[in-house]
Design a protein around this motif. Structure first.
Motif, PDB file in Angstrom:
ATOM      1  N   LEU A   1       0.854  -1.086   0.031  1.00  0.00           N
ATOM      2  CA  LEU A   1      -0.057   0.034   0.242  1.00  0.00           C
ATOM      3  C   LEU A   1       0.999   1.147  -0.178  1.00  0.00           C
ATOM      4  O   LEU A   1       2.025   1.488   1.006  1.00  0.00           O
ATOM      5  N   ALA A   2       0.255   2.515  -0.497  1.00  0.00           N
ATOM      6  CA  ALA A   2       1.129   3.480  -0.901  1.00  0.00           C
ATOM      7  C   ALA A   2       0.244   4.700  -0.811  1.00  0.00           C
ATOM      8  O   ALA A   2      -0.937   4.961  -1.181  1.00  0.00           O
ATOM      9  N   PRO A   3      -0.222   5.718   0.262  1.00  0.00           N
ATOM     10  CA  PRO A   3       0.252   7.133  -0.053  1.00  0.00           C
ATOM     11  C   PRO A   3      -0.266   7.775  -1.034  1.00  0.00           C
ATOM     12  O   PRO A   3       1.143   7.973  -1.066  1.00  0.00           O
ATOM     13  N   GLN A   4      -1.146   8.098  -1.374  1.00  0.00           N
ATOM     14  CA  GLN A   4      -0.679   8.736  -2.875  1.00  0.00           C
ATOM     15  C   GLN A   4      -1.707   9.610  -3.060  1.00  0.00           C
ATOM     16  O   GLN A   4      -3.400  10.133  -3.433  1.00  0.00           O
ATOM     17  N   GLY A   5      -1.357  11.245  -2.777  1.00  0.00           N
ATOM     18  CA  GLY A   5      -1.745  12.694  -2.630  1.00  0.00           C
ATOM     19  C   GLY A   5      -3.795  12.360  -2.040  1.00  0.00           C
ATOM     20  O   GLY A   5      -3.661  11.932  -0.284  1.00  0.00           O
ATOM     21  N   ASP A   6      -4.500  12.382  -2.805  1.00  0.00           N
ATOM     22  CA  ASP A   6      -5.838  12.231  -1.901  1.00  0.00           C
ATOM     23  C   ASP A   6      -6.543  10.434  -1.508  1.00  0.00           C
ATOM     24  O   ASP A   6      -7.836  10.369  -1.305  1.00  0.00           O
ATOM     25  N   GLY A   7      -5.660  10.090  -1.839  1.00  0.00           N
ATOM     26  CA  GLY A   7      -6.660   8.493  -1.868  1.00  0.00           C
ATOM     27  C   GLY A   7      -4.909   7.433  -1.970  1.00  0.00           C
ATOM     28  O   GLY A   7      -4.248   8.133  -0.969  1.00  0.00           O
ATOM     29  N   VAL A   8      -4.669   6.605  -1.951  1.00  0.00           N
ATOM     30  CA  VAL A   8      -4.038   5.160  -1.808  1.00  0.00           C
ATOM     31  C   VAL A   8      -4.308   4.265  -2.654  1.00  0.00           C
ATOM     32  O   VAL A   8      -4.750   3.988  -3.413  1.00  0.00           O
ATOM     33  N   GLU A   9      -3.006   3.551  -2.908  1.00  0.00           N
ATOM     34  CA  GLU A   9      -2.540   3.034  -4.198  1.00  0.00           C
ATOM     35  C   GLU A   9      -2.319   1.790  -3.836  1.00  0.00           C
ATOM     36  O   GLU A   9      -1.351   1.211  -3.304  1.00  0.00           O
ATOM     37  N   ILE A  10      -3.363   0.421  -3.815  1.00  0.00           N
ATOM     38  CA  ILE A  10      -2.454  -0.763  -3.254  1.00  0.00           C
ATOM     39  C   ILE A  10      -2.244  -1.199  -4.659  1.00  0.00           C
ATOM     40  O   ILE A  10      -2.561  -1.380  -6.173  1.00  0.00           O
ATOM     41  N   ALA A  11      -0.827  -1.979  -4.774  1.00  0.00           N
ATOM     42  CA  ALA A  11      -0.263  -2.390  -5.675  1.00  0.00           C
ATOM     43  C   ALA A  11      -0.171  -4.319  -5.301  1.00  0.00           C
ATOM     44  O   ALA A  11      -0.673  -4.925  -4.476  1.00  0.00           O
ATOM     45  N   VAL A  12      -1.202  -4.006  -6.470  1.00  0.00           N
ATOM     46  CA  VAL A  12      -1.047  -5.727  -7.061  1.00  0.00           C
ATOM     47  C   VAL A  12       0.222  -7.004  -7.355  1.00  0.00           C
ATOM     48  O   VAL A  12       0.358  -6.608  -8.571  1.00  0.00           O
ATOM     49  N   VAL A  13       0.222  -8.339  -6.769  1.00  0.00           N
ATOM     50  CA  VAL A  13       0.827  -9.012  -7.494  1.00  0.00           C
ATOM     51  C   VAL A  13       0.731  -9.392  -8.761  1.00  0.00           C
ATOM     52  O   VAL A  13      -0.584 -10.088  -8.799  1.00  0.00           O
ATOM     53  N   GLY A  14       1.445  -9.566  -9.812  1.00  0.00           N
ATOM     54  CA  GLY A  14       1.241  -9.615 -11.519  1.00  0.00           C
ATOM     55  C   GLY A  14       0.085  -9.122 -11.545  1.00  0.00           C
ATOM     56  O   GLY A  14      -0.391  -9.337 -13.388  1.00  0.00           O
ATOM     57  N   GLY A  15      -0.311  -7.460 -11.189  1.00  0.00           N
ATOM     58  CA  GLY A  15      -1.683  -7.194 -11.555  1.00  0.00           C
ATOM     59  C   GLY A  15      -1.554  -5.657 -12.121  1.00  0.00           C
ATOM     60  O   GLY A  15      -0.372  -4.980 -10.988  1.00  0.00           O
ATOM     61  N   PRO A  16      -2.005  -4.692 -12.579  1.00  0.00           N
ATOM     62  CA  PRO A  16      -2.429  -3.577 -12.272  1.00  0.00           C
ATOM     63  C   PRO A  16      -2.315  -2.924 -11.278  1.00  0.00           C
ATOM     64  O   PRO A  16      -3.797  -3.849 -10.927  1.00  0.00           O
ATOM     65  N   ALA A  17      -1.858  -2.054 -10.282  1.00  0.00           N
ATOM     66  CA  ALA A  17      -2.696  -1.495  -9.472  1.00  0.00           C
ATOM     67  C   ALA A  17      -3.899  -0.850  -9.339  1.00  0.00           C
ATOM     68  O   ALA A  17      -4.549  -0.685 -10.353  1.00  0.00           O
ATOM     69  N   LEU A  18      -3.969  -1.133  -7.880  1.00  0.00           N
ATOM     70  CA  LEU A  18      -5.701   0.095  -7.614  1.00  0.00           C
ATOM     71  C   LEU A  18      -5.488   1.060  -7.090  1.00  0.00           C
ATOM     72  O   LEU A  18      -4.626   1.177  -6.955  1.00  0.00           O
ATOM     73  N   ARG A  19      -6.563   1.435  -7.017  1.00  0.00           N
ATOM     74  CA  ARG A  19      -6.452   3.019  -5.874  1.00  0.00           C
ATOM     75  C   ARG A  19      -8.161   3.189  -6.053  1.00  0.00           C
ATOM     76  O   ARG A  19      -9.317   2.884  -5.882  1.00  0.00           O
ATOM     77  N   ALA A  20      -7.933   3.509  -3.971  1.00  0.00           N
ATOM     78  CA  ALA A  20      -8.938   4.360  -3.704  1.00  0.00           C
ATOM     79  C   ALA A  20      -8.781   5.199  -2.434  1.00  0.00           C
ATOM     80  O   ALA A  20      -8.079   5.317  -2.683  1.00  0.00           O
ATOM     81  N   GLY A  21     -10.039   6.394  -2.159  1.00  0.00           N
ATOM     82  CA  GLY A  21     -10.005   7.281  -1.450  1.00  0.00           C
ATOM     83  C   GLY A  21      -9.281   6.703  -0.285  1.00  0.00           C
ATOM     84  O   GLY A  21      -8.853   7.570   0.417  1.00  0.00           O
ATOM     85  N   LYS A  22     -10.498   4.856   0.189  1.00  0.00           N
ATOM     86  CA  LYS A  22      -9.545   4.775   1.761  1.00  0.00           C
ATOM     87  C   LYS A  22      -9.753   3.493   2.000  1.00  0.00           C
ATOM     88  O   LYS A  22     -10.013   2.335   0.626  1.00  0.00           O
ATOM     89  N   VAL A  23      -8.233   2.674   2.749  1.00  0.00           N
ATOM     90  CA  VAL A  23      -8.683   1.334   2.504  1.00  0.00           C
ATOM     91  C   VAL A  23      -8.512   1.040   4.286  1.00  0.00           C
ATOM     92  O   VAL A  23      -7.924   1.550   4.665  1.00  0.00           O
TER      93      VAL A  23
END
Length: 417
Positions: free
Chosen positions: A230-252
């Motif tokens: 997980l990585a904070p990114q501005g006004d949200g959070v980036e969710i790194a996925v093994v073997g796939g594209p990352a996801l993004r959400a306002g909160k996790v």
């Protein structure tokens, strides 16, 4: 890194009973929610637990009583508590914290905190079941704790006095009254204590799957993927996925059970979660005429009546996530159950092993990451994930929508260690 464009208000990592309960509670608050899980709904401990809402179980596992029992139990490789010798060095820091949590002052504080979470969870349960269409799955058959001697009963009595002080109803029994409540119990058990406020669910796997279906029916999305970081990114959070594209959400919300602490490390949070490996055997429904859940506390396991069978299981193996299962433990419990319930037919069963996420002081971690308030933790419930799922969902939904928490969250802080 490229992320999926259809960002969601809240992303819940974990499709067990805690994660899905949280996801549904967030939907009730008007949020768009995505759930991500490495295996899918009800794939872990939510499928194979004993099915109990153990609201009367307010005493922490970390206690002086456990310290007294542990040396004797550890000598038995298939007993109620064991640590594989090769795993002992890895778990030593956790055991030190567990030992410190057994101090009387800490036990008293943990009991107060556990009781508050239990009270909230019980108050939230039936409204939650009603709202999710799962209320018909609730059972109120109680629990019978049995003892093989007057000495064993007297050793347990202080714990019942603590429960009485917190208003928990129970009834001590002799052998004759126990036989009326539960026919077929071995006469070796001379005393017992019945707690009527101990509820259960018809089948924990079917219940969790029903929550998943309800979540999808409300427009929720369940993604099958392994979260790596997980990585904070501005006004949200980036969710790194093994073997796939990352996801993004306002909160996790991180509610991934026994794997949660590995993901939390990506945010700099080192939370001492250990894995209690639990075992059981589920027999056909007609294997025994079980009237109430029975706890054989001196042997560390329970026997539970589910809609899908009779489940014999429990015990604690502190062995981490990677060691292969030792199903000899399930076999030993089943053999003991045959002796304790002489009419039990022990054929046609299915064995299971699962991971219970446990913290040293027996309390879950509920609260924000030190790295960002946009990531909330809700894991480490140990044996009580099902029991505390509705209460935890209420707390997390309040926190994510800016409402005051329904109880003091300091004892549950992820930073308390």
């Amino acid at each position: 890194m490229q992320t999926e464009s259809d960002a969601t208000d809240a992303l819940v990592i974990g499709a067990g009973v805690v994660g899905l309960s949280i996801a549904l509670a967030l939907q009730d608050r008007g949020l768009t929610v995505t759930v991500v899980d490495r295996e899918g709904p009800a794939a872990g401990a939510s499928a194979g637990n004993a099915g109990a809402f153990a609201f009367t179980d307010i005493l922490p596992l970390a206690s002086p009583g456990m310290l007294r029992k542990a040396p004797r139990w550890l000598l038995d490789a298939t007993g109620p508590l064991t640590i594989p010798p090769a795993y002992a060095p890895a778990i030593a820091p956790w055991l030190f914290r567990f030992w410190r949590a057994c101090r009387p002052a800490q036990v008293a504080a943990s009991t107060v905190a556990q009781t508050a979470l239990m009270d909230l969870s019980k108050a939230e349960l039936e409204p939650f079941l009603q709202a999710t269409g799962t209320l018909p799955m609730l059972r109120k058959d109680g629990n019978l704790q049995v003892y093989e001697s007057e000495a064993e009963f007297e050793t347990a009595r202080p714990g019942w006095q603590v429960r009485a002080a917190h208003g928990i109803a129970f009834r001590h029994m002799g052998a004759e009254e126990m036989a009326e409540l539960q026919p077929g119990l071995s006469p070796r058990f001379v005393r017992g204590t019945f707690t009527p406020g101990w509820y259960s669910i018809a089948d924990p796997r079917l219940y969790t799957l029903a929550l998943a279906e309800r979540f999808r029916g409300r427009g929720g999305r369940i993604v099958l993927a392994q979260v790596g970081a997980l990585a904070p990114q501005g006004d949200g959070v980036e969710i790194a996925v093994v073997g796939g594209p990352a996801l993004r959400a306002g909160k996790v919300v991180l509610a991934a059970g026994a794997h949660s602490h590995l993901i939390a490390r990506s945010l700099g949070d080192r939370i001492p979660l250990e894995t209690e490996r639990g075992y059981n055997t589920t027999l056909p429904p007609d294997a025994f005429d079980l009237r109430t859940q029975i706890t054989f506390g001196g042997h560390g396991f329970v026997v539970t009546r589910l809609s899908t069978g009779i489940r014999v299981g429990g015990a604690v193996e502190l062995g981490g996530l990677k060691r292969p299962p030792n199903y000899r433990r399930a076999e030993v419990m089943l053999k003991k159950a045959q002796g304790f319930l002489p009419g039990l037919r022990a054929t046609g069963g299915t064995q299971w092993m699962g991971f219970r996420p446990s913290l040293p002081d027996s309390l879950p971690a509920i609260g924000a990451s030190r790295a960002t308030p946009r990531v909330l933790y809700a894991f480490g419930h140990g044996h009580l994930g099902l029991t505390q799922s509705a209460g935890t969902a209420r707390i997390v939904a309040d926190l994510l929508t800016g409402r005051p928490a329904a109880l003091d969250l300091a004892p549950f802080s992820p930073q308390r260690f």
